[in-house]
Scaffold this motif. Structure first.
Motif, PDB file in Angstrom:
ATOM      1  N   ASP A  64       0.829  -1.205   0.000  1.00  9.82           N
ATOM      2  CA  ASP A  64       0.000   0.000   0.000  1.00  9.82           C
ATOM      3  C   ASP A  64       0.863   1.255   0.000  1.00  9.82           C
ATOM      4  OD1 ASP A  64      -2.206  -1.620   0.117  1.00  9.82           O
ATOM      5  OD2 ASP A  64      -2.532  -1.364   2.266  1.00  9.82           O
ATOM      6  N   ARG A  90      -9.875  -4.178  -4.649  1.00 12.66           N
ATOM      7  CA  ARG A  90      -9.139  -3.235  -3.800  1.00 12.66           C
ATOM      8  C   ARG A  90      -7.877  -2.714  -4.478  1.00 12.66           C
ATOM      9  NH1 ARG A  90      -5.031  -2.876  -0.058  1.00 12.66           N
ATOM     10  NH2 ARG A  90      -5.486  -1.665   1.840  1.00 12.66           N
ATOM     11  N   GLN A  91      -7.061  -3.619  -5.053  1.00 19.85           N
ATOM     12  CA  GLN A  91      -5.835  -3.176  -5.683  1.00 19.85           C
ATOM     13  C   GLN A  91      -6.095  -2.246  -6.848  1.00 19.85           C
ATOM     14  OE1 GLN A  91      -3.470  -6.797  -6.482  1.00 19.85           O
ATOM     15  NE2 GLN A  91      -1.859  -5.804  -5.311  1.00 19.85           N
ATOM     16  N   THR A 106     -15.529   0.914  -0.417  1.00 20.94           N
ATOM     17  CA  THR A 106     -15.232  -0.406  -0.974  1.00 20.94           C
ATOM     18  C   THR A 106     -13.846  -0.867  -0.540  1.00 20.94           C
ATOM     19  OG1 THR A 106     -16.619   0.041  -2.906  1.00 20.94           O
ATOM     20  CG2 THR A 106     -15.002  -1.735  -3.103  1.00 20.94           C
ATOM     21  N   ILE A 107     -12.879   0.029  -0.590  1.00 23.93           N
ATOM     22  CA  ILE A 107     -11.523  -0.303  -0.141  1.00 23.93           C
ATOM     23  C   ILE A 107     -11.549  -0.750   1.317  1.00 23.93           C
ATOM     24  CG2 ILE A 107      -9.234   0.649   0.372  1.00 23.93           C
ATOM     25  CD1 ILE A 107      -9.633   2.482  -2.095  1.00 23.93           C
ATOM     26  N   LEU A 110     -13.082  -4.185   1.730  1.00 23.23           N
ATOM     27  CA  LEU A 110     -12.238  -5.254   1.200  1.00 23.23           C
ATOM     28  C   LEU A 110     -10.922  -5.401   1.952  1.00 23.23           C
ATOM     29  CD1 LEU A 110     -12.769  -4.692  -2.641  1.00 23.23           C
ATOM     30  CD2 LEU A 110     -13.833  -6.428  -1.179  1.00 23.23           C
ATOM     31  N   THR A 111     -10.668  -4.518   2.921  1.00 20.03           N
ATOM     32  CA  THR A 111      -9.457  -4.623   3.734  1.00 20.03           C
ATOM     33  C   THR A 111      -9.750  -5.543   4.912  1.00 20.03           C
ATOM     34  OG1 THR A 111      -8.829  -2.371   3.090  1.00 20.03           O
ATOM     35  CG2 THR A 111      -7.648  -3.343   4.946  1.00 20.03           C
TER      36      THR A 111
END
Length: 491
Positions: A64, A90-91, A106-107, A110-111
């Motif tokens: 990240d 996420r990526q 969303t990030i 998804l983390t």
């Protein structure tokens, strides 16, 4: 030997703590339940020292930092294809700098886990705080106790520092009362749901931890091994904390004190050799310097990361100084293969990678090093209006990174705006493939004359990361927020 030490350490950890993350609630039993006849397994200073030989630091780094702060992508897949789909992962959202509310949520969703969070708090809760809590009852002489206490305090400060960089806003001089992270001290019950400390409280406590450690005057001049803490590393960490606090005079003083302990800069071009490609006989020869950051004196505390297919944006490449050691002498895929490797495999035309299939080199991706003190001093002098002195410090570093006929900045760069651009260029050059570019740029982004806008082009489309983007503040992982309702994201 490492496996044996690790196994012993794990047994010791089990004796004092069966819990996982220090900053979240868990359902594990109290460690006293497994103590033989009520005695703690960590009964002596020698037992407690085993905890310090942890390899958990290796897990602190996450890509990240590189994706957001350094214009670098680590991926085998065709990145433009990941960005082309409607339901982005996420990526892909990070690759494309998507920071609208929906993308941020969303990030966050998804983390599920985060290596930086997990390993930082594991070290705090399984190494530092158990040592600090158990030392008063442990058998052993006071000198050894002081040495262990000092290392535990520095380790705790460092882990909180890294976590603060990732999950909280940078301190801008007026947001100290905003929420940061949970600062876990040894007196806090790990089974309780703690509230986040403010940014100011976090910075004050980590500075106090380092100062308390240095006041014990027991840290070795040179660390015992790459997992352990020495005086120069502690002073460098202190300088970083003071930079985060915007206390530039004291940051410069700490950096200079660190250099008084160890000032052994590595000379890139003095160790460079000419080589030819073993993959493409028609490719022209090139200069190469294949050192490993784990084996040079300028590395003070090491978090190693293999230079393995870390694709560097052409925009980032242009932000660096030509022929600078880390850019000009680390072997790159283009030189080794004589072709644009990125276009073939991951859809990144013009991008480049430091991967060296022969040497398998490691960079000190988020550890502490001597060059950091040079850059801190240069910035502090620049902020004080001493442009010539600032450029002189950059020149001292550049003298070990460039060919001997390099052009000095001192006497040539006289305007503040130009000096800031050179400061940013050398930071980009020195920290390429490291997380420190993220730290420096995130802090700079709080000021109009220092902030920068990053761009990257993927699949023919240009993506932009603004200085005030919320992507500079990462979400806490779901596996932590589910256990502590106080752990809300700092957007």
């Amino acid at each position: 030997m490492k496996t044996k030490i690790k196994n012993i350490r794990n047994l010791a950890i089990a004796g004092i703590m069966g819990c996982a993350l220090a900053a979240t609630t868990t359902s594990c039993d109290d460690f006293t339940d497994i103590q033989p006849k009520g005695e703690n397994l960590l009964a002596s200073t020698n037992d407690l020292e085993l905890l310090l030989n942890t390899d958990s630091y290796d897990g602190i780094m996450s890509n990240d930092f590189l994706i957001i702060g350094s214009n670098i992508i680590y991926n085998y897949q065709n990145v433009p294809s990941l960005l082309a789909v409607d339901n982005k992962g996420r990526q892909a959202l990070l690759y494309g700098y998507f920071d609208d509310e929906v993308s941020l949520n969303t990030i966050a969703a998804l983390t599920n886990s985060d290596a930086t969070y997990t390993y930082c708090y594991n070290i705090i809760g399984r190494v530092s705080n158990p040592i600090l809590k158990q030392l008063p009852m442990a058998k052993g002489d006071e000198a050894k106790k002081n040495a262990l206490k000092a290392e535990a305090l520095v380790a705790r400060a460092f882990c909180h520092y890294v976590a603060l960089q990732k999950f909280a806003p940078a301190y801008n001089g007026s947001n100290g009362d905003q929420a940061g992270i949970i600062y876990m001290t040894e007196d806090k019950d790990i089974l309780q749901q703690h509230e986040k400390n403010t940014i100011q409280e976090c910075l004050d406590q980590m500075l106090a931890d380092v100062n308390d450690a240095l006041a014990l005057n027991s840290l070795p001049t040179k660390s015992i091994n790459y997992m352990r803490w020495g005086k120069a590393a502690a002073l460098t960490l202190k300088a970083h904390i003071l930079m985060a606090m915007r206390n530039y005079p004291e940051a410069e003083a700490a950096a200079k004190e660190a250099l008084s302990v160890n000032n052994n800069l590595y000379d890139y071009w003095a160790n460079a050799v000419e080589t030819t490609s073993m993959y493409n006989p028609t490719a022209p020869p090139y200069m190469k310097e294949a050192h490993d950051d784990r084996n040079i004196d300028e590395s003070l505390f090491i978090i190693p990361n293999m230079n393995f297919l870390l694709w560097t944006s052409p925009n980032e490449w242009d932000a660096m100084e030509t022929n600078y050691g880390r850019r000009g002498l680390n072997e790159t895929m283009k030189k080794m293969l004589g072709m644009d490797y990125g276009m073939v495999y991951v859809g990144l035309p013009g991008w480049d990678s430091p991967y060296d299939v022969m040497d398998q080199l490691y960079t000190n991706v988020m550890g502490l090093s001597i060059p950091q003190s040079y850059l801190i001093i240069a910035e502090c002098e620049l902020r004080a209006g001493n442009i010539g002195t600032a450029m002189n410090w950059l020149d001292q570093l550049r003298a070990k990174r460039l060919p001997s006929d390099f052009e000095k900045l001192e006497g040539t760069v006289t305007a503040k705006a130009d000096a800031i651009k050179w400061m940013q260029k050398i930071v980009a050059s020195e920290f390429v493939w490291q997380a420190w570019t993220f730290v420096w740029r995130k802090r700079w982004n709080t000021e109009a004359e220092w902030q920068t806008t990053q761009t990257r082009t993927l699949g023919g489309k240009t993506y932009t990361l603004r200085p005030d983007s919320k992507l500079w503040i990462f979400p806490f992982p779901v596996n932590a927020t589910e256990k502590n309702s106080n752990l809300t994201n700092n957007w």
